[in-house]
Design a protein around this motif. Structure first.
Motif, PDB file in Angstrom:
ATOM      1  N   LEU A   1      42.882  24.496 -31.436  1.00 56.51           N
ATOM      2  CA  LEU A   1      42.706  25.799 -31.515  1.00 56.51           C
ATOM      3  C   LEU A   1      42.510  26.461 -32.952  1.00 56.51           C
ATOM      4  O   LEU A   1      41.478  27.216 -32.861  1.00 56.51           O
ATOM      5  N   GLY A   2      43.094  26.064 -33.614  1.00 52.87           N
ATOM      6  CA  GLY A   2      43.052  26.491 -35.017  1.00 52.87           C
ATOM      7  C   GLY A   2      41.598  26.369 -35.710  1.00 52.87           C
ATOM      8  O   GLY A   2      41.103  27.099 -36.249  1.00 52.87           O
ATOM      9  N   GLY A   3      41.177  25.061 -35.593  1.00 55.49           N
ATOM     10  CA  GLY A   3      39.959  24.715 -35.887  1.00 55.49           C
ATOM     11  C   GLY A   3      38.613  25.407 -35.198  1.00 55.49           C
ATOM     12  O   GLY A   3      37.875  25.614 -35.796  1.00 55.49           O
ATOM     13  N   ARG A   4      38.858  25.631 -33.980  1.00 55.08           N
ATOM     14  CA  ARG A   4      37.749  26.415 -33.024  1.00 55.08           C
ATOM     15  C   ARG A   4      37.882  28.006 -33.414  1.00 55.08           C
ATOM     16  O   ARG A   4      36.816  28.417 -33.551  1.00 55.08           O
ATOM     17  N   ALA A   5      39.039  28.371 -33.876  1.00 53.25           N
ATOM     18  CA  ALA A   5      39.096  29.724 -34.120  1.00 53.25           C
ATOM     19  C   ALA A   5      38.337  29.542 -35.677  1.00 53.25           C
ATOM     20  O   ALA A   5      37.727  30.739 -35.930  1.00 53.25           O
ATOM     21  N   MET A   6      38.732  29.018 -36.453  1.00 53.65           N
ATOM     22  CA  MET A   6      37.931  28.734 -37.898  1.00 53.65           C
ATOM     23  C   MET A   6      36.584  28.968 -37.749  1.00 53.65           C
ATOM     24  O   MET A   6      35.996  29.566 -38.599  1.00 53.65           O
ATOM     25  N   ARG A   7      35.976  27.947 -36.971  1.00 52.57           N
ATOM     26  CA  ARG A   7      34.653  27.820 -37.037  1.00 52.57           C
ATOM     27  C   ARG A   7      33.864  28.859 -36.403  1.00 52.57           C
ATOM     28  O   ARG A   7      32.989  29.363 -36.943  1.00 52.57           O
TER      29      ARG A   7
ATOM     30  N   VAL B   1      45.708  22.405 -46.858  1.00 52.90           N
ATOM     31  CA  VAL B   1      44.408  21.972 -47.211  1.00 52.90           C
ATOM     32  C   VAL B   1      43.594  21.021 -46.360  1.00 52.90           C
ATOM     33  O   VAL B   1      42.339  21.323 -46.030  1.00 52.90           O
ATOM     34  N   PRO B   2      44.321  19.723 -45.990  1.00 52.12           N
ATOM     35  CA  PRO B   2      43.535  19.149 -45.057  1.00 52.12           C
ATOM     36  C   PRO B   2      42.880  19.843 -43.515  1.00 52.12           C
ATOM     37  O   PRO B   2      41.828  19.510 -43.161  1.00 52.12           O
ATOM     38  N   PHE B   3      43.807  20.656 -43.277  1.00 51.65           N
ATOM     39  CA  PHE B   3      43.388  21.627 -42.089  1.00 51.65           C
ATOM     40  C   PHE B   3      42.061  22.352 -42.369  1.00 51.65           C
ATOM     41  O   PHE B   3      41.129  22.022 -41.673  1.00 51.65           O
ATOM     42  N   TYR B   4      41.838  23.010 -43.632  1.00 52.96           N
ATOM     43  CA  TYR B   4      40.858  23.674 -43.873  1.00 52.96           C
ATOM     44  C   TYR B   4      39.609  22.644 -44.219  1.00 52.96           C
ATOM     45  O   TYR B   4      38.420  22.957 -43.817  1.00 52.96           O
TER      46      TYR B   4
ATOM     47  N   ALA C   1      37.887  21.603 -41.231  1.00 59.78           N
ATOM     48  CA  ALA C   1      36.950  22.707 -40.681  1.00 59.78           C
ATOM     49  C   ALA C   1      35.722  23.030 -41.703  1.00 59.78           C
ATOM     50  O   ALA C   1      35.067  24.067 -41.387  1.00 59.78           O
ATOM     51  N   GLY C   2      35.476  22.122 -42.741  1.00 65.99           N
ATOM     52  CA  GLY C   2      34.274  22.496 -43.475  1.00 65.99           C
ATOM     53  C   GLY C   2      34.454  23.142 -44.780  1.00 65.99           C
ATOM     54  O   GLY C   2      33.582  23.634 -45.488  1.00 65.99           O
ATOM     55  N   TRP C   3      35.973  23.473 -45.134  1.00 62.76           N
ATOM     56  CA  TRP C   3      36.021  23.964 -46.405  1.00 62.76           C
ATOM     57  C   TRP C   3      36.242  23.066 -47.480  1.00 62.76           C
ATOM     58  O   TRP C   3      36.694  21.887 -47.233  1.00 62.76           O
ATOM     59  N   LEU C   4      35.899  23.611 -48.859  1.00 61.43           N
ATOM     60  CA  LEU C   4      35.659  22.815 -50.021  1.00 61.43           C
ATOM     61  C   LEU C   4      36.656  23.408 -50.920  1.00 61.43           C
ATOM     62  O   LEU C   4      36.472  24.575 -51.324  1.00 61.43           O
ATOM     63  N   GLU C   5      37.493  22.533 -51.568  1.00 61.84           N
ATOM     64  CA  GLU C   5      38.280  22.962 -52.672  1.00 61.84           C
ATOM     65  C   GLU C   5      37.509  23.069 -53.995  1.00 61.84           C
ATOM     66  O   GLU C   5      36.745  22.257 -54.350  1.00 61.84           O
ATOM     67  N   VAL C   6      37.701  24.401 -54.636  1.00 60.85           N
ATOM     68  CA  VAL C   6      37.176  24.517 -55.819  1.00 60.85           C
ATOM     69  C   VAL C   6      38.238  24.745 -56.950  1.00 60.85           C
ATOM     70  O   VAL C   6      39.234  25.248 -56.557  1.00 60.85           O
TER      71      VAL C   6
ATOM     72  N   SER D   1      30.638  27.414 -46.767  1.00 65.65           N
ATOM     73  CA  SER D   1      29.332  28.125 -46.703  1.00 65.65           C
ATOM     74  C   SER D   1      29.241  29.066 -45.709  1.00 65.65           C
ATOM     75  O   SER D   1      29.897  29.068 -44.557  1.00 65.65           O
ATOM     76  N   ALA D   2      28.386  30.034 -45.983  1.00 65.22           N
ATOM     77  CA  ALA D   2      28.097  31.314 -44.935  1.00 65.22           C
ATOM     78  C   ALA D   2      26.616  31.320 -45.177  1.00 65.22           C
ATOM     79  O   ALA D   2      26.068  30.404 -44.574  1.00 65.22           O
ATOM     80  N   THR D   3      26.126  32.605 -45.788  1.00 62.95           N
ATOM     81  CA  THR D   3      24.588  32.647 -45.904  1.00 62.95           C
ATOM     82  C   THR D   3      24.127  31.636 -46.987  1.00 62.95           C
ATOM     83  O   THR D   3      22.803  31.336 -47.106  1.00 62.95           O
ATOM     84  N   ARG D   4      24.832  31.188 -47.813  1.00 67.61           N
ATOM     85  CA  ARG D   4      24.600  30.347 -48.893  1.00 67.61           C
ATOM     86  C   ARG D   4      25.496  28.968 -48.771  1.00 67.61           C
ATOM     87  O   ARG D   4      26.533  29.262 -48.482  1.00 67.61           O
ATOM     88  N   ASP D   5      24.960  27.914 -49.233  1.00 66.82           N
ATOM     89  CA  ASP D   5      25.374  26.763 -49.043  1.00 66.82           C
ATOM     90  C   ASP D   5      26.589  26.557 -50.197  1.00 66.82           C
ATOM     91  O   ASP D   5      26.233  26.941 -51.247  1.00 66.82           O
TER      92      ASP D   5
END
Length: 184
Positions: free
Chosen positions: A96-102, A126-129, A132-137, A164-168
């Motif tokens: 559910l957390g991943g679906r909510a994040m997406r 961090v592994p959860f995010y 869901a497609g998040w990247l560490e900076v 990513s949102a409107t920009r990669d």
């Protein structure tokens, strides 16, 4: 059980939704941080948008985000500062957390029109995010203290993640980050 995910603007939350959010957050954090407030959740910046995930009539998960212009190096960047990510303990491990994040990431693109999603978190999540497609900076981050909203806090340890949102995400600028306010 019937699952429903929906996006609500903060100003459009009903009393029933606000009560459900308070119950969800107080169920997790009341003993450590006191009562939840929709306009200053534990001193963090409030959300402009809320993804509410219901299992039947029960609010089971939440992702909040606020649209804000921050600076990264010499660039102004429009982000969805993300916070208040919480899944009721009864529904953890179900995806559910991943679906909510997406759902939130889609809203960042389609409704909020931000360049990137942005969040800070503990190392252990961090592994959860990332799933869901998040990247560490890696960058030094400045923000106002959530405790007094005046003191400047400088952090070098992160973790800080973007999506990513409107920009990669590959277009994220280099340089130090100034949140120009309190964190989410």
């Amino acid at each position: 059980m019937n699952e429903t995910l929906r996006l609500q603007r903060h100003e459009d939350l009903s009393m029933m939704e606000l009560d459900a959010l308070e119950k969800l957050f107080d169920g997790e954090y009341l003993s450590d941080y006191g009562r939840w407030s929709p306009d200053a959740p534990y001193g963090y910046s409030p959300a402009d948008f809320h993804v509410l995930a219901f299992q039947g009539p029960a609010l089971a998960a939440h992702v909040g985000f606020q649209r804000r212009v921050i600076s990264v190096g010499t660039d102004d960047v429009v982000v969805a500062g993300t916070g208040g990510v919480l899944v009721d303990h009864r529904f953890r491990g179900t995806g559910l957390g991943g679906r909510a994040m997406r759902h939130a990431q889609k809203a960042m693109r389609d409704e909020a029109g931000v360049d990137f999603g942005f969040l800070g978190c503990r190392k252990d999540v961090v592994p959860f995010y990332e799933s869901a497609g998040w990247l560490e900076v890696h960058a030094t981050e400045r923000c106002l203290s959530r405790l007094d909203r005046i003191s400047v806090i400088v952090s070098r340890g992160g973790p800080t993640l973007i999506c990513s949102a409107t920009r990669d995400a590959s277009e994220w600028p280099h340089g130090d980050i100034d949140l120009r306010g309190t964190p989410w």
